[in-house]
Enzyme design. Structure first.
Site, PDB file in Angstrom:
ATOM      1  N   ASP A  10      19.045 106.002  80.318  1.00 43.25           N
ATOM      2  CA  ASP A  10      20.286 107.468  80.618  1.00 43.25           C
ATOM      3  C   ASP A  10      21.316 107.283  80.739  1.00 43.25           C
ATOM      4  OD1 ASP A  10      20.255 109.330  83.053  1.00 43.25           O
ATOM      5  OD2 ASP A  10      21.595 108.351  84.648  1.00 43.25           O
ATOM      6  N   ASP A  12      24.525 109.734  81.569  1.00 44.53           N
ATOM      7  CA  ASP A  12      25.512 110.070  82.968  1.00 44.53           C
ATOM      8  C   ASP A  12      25.233 108.810  84.109  1.00 44.53           C
ATOM      9  OD1 ASP A  12      25.781 112.068  81.602  1.00 44.53           O
ATOM     10  OD2 ASP A  12      24.737 113.109  82.185  1.00 44.53           O
TER      11      ASP A  12
END
Length: 216
Positions: A10, A12
């Site tokens: 991922d 953010d």
């Protein structure tokens, strides 16, 4: 023959200690391309399709040159200070080990592709933006959004295009901070709760998953 491993990051809150999507909205306000209502909408947006339409409306009528210049400034002023050496080293560790590495993010490709490039990761699975015949962004999402279960779908489609499947890898590692990525993490042989939110922390603790805190 050596079996290759798959590693999915991922973006953010995981590789960078912030939210690039929200930061880009605030940046648009800061340079005068949007008003404060935009920042408020960004902070509370839940419908991914409505959000992408609204968010891209701020910049999609600008010329490609204006878009590129604004994003380059955003990278210099906002994103580069968020890219920590330990995050770069983690990505490189997996690349050097020969893993198939990708960043899988719910933020759109316009915002995130230069960030993935800064991490040296050519494989980016982000929200794809629909474009018209002239190549201009329309405000709609193309295909399945990389959000919640959509991340699993998009990774599966990506692997299929490569002639591979989930079971072809000796190890599947997923790094994430968010409970929204639970469906993707449940497909991993090695899920890693990375700088986890309280909700993910609770699930990871209950299931005995590995923890990693990059930004302490």
């Amino acid at each position: 023959m050596t079996v290759r491993n798959l590693t999915l990051f991922d973006l953010d809150g995981t590789l960078i200690p912030g939210d690039s999507d929200h930061a880009f909205g605030e940046f648009m306000v800061g340079i005068g391309w949007a008003d404060e209502f935009y920042a408020t909408y960004v902070a509370g947006a839940l419908d991914v399709h409505a959000y992408v339409d609204f968010a891209t409306s701020v910049w999609r009528e600008r010329t490609p040159q204006e878009q590129a210049a604004a994003h380059a400034r955003f990278m210099r002023e906002v994103i580069v200070p968020m890219i920590h050496p330990q995050a770069l080293a983690l990505v490189k560790q997996h690349q050097d080990a020969g893993d198939l590495v990708a960043i899988v993010t719910a933020t759109n490709e316009f915002v995130t592709r230069p960030i993935a490039q800064a991490f040296g990761v050519p494989e980016l699975l982000a929200i794809e933006l629909e474009r018209d015949a002239a190549g201009a962004v329309t405000g709609a999402i193309k295909g399945v959004p990389t959000y919640q279960h959509g991340k699993v779908t998009r990774v599966g489609q990506w692997l299929e295009r490569k002639g591979a499947g989930w079971d072809d890898f000796g190890r599947v590692t997923v790094y994430s901070d968010s409970i929204n990525d639970l469906p993707l993490m449940e497909r991993a042989t090695d899920p890693v709760a990375t700088n986890p939110s309280a909700a993910l922390d609770a699930v990871a603790t209950e299931r005995g998953w590995r923890f990693l805190r990059l930004f302490e």
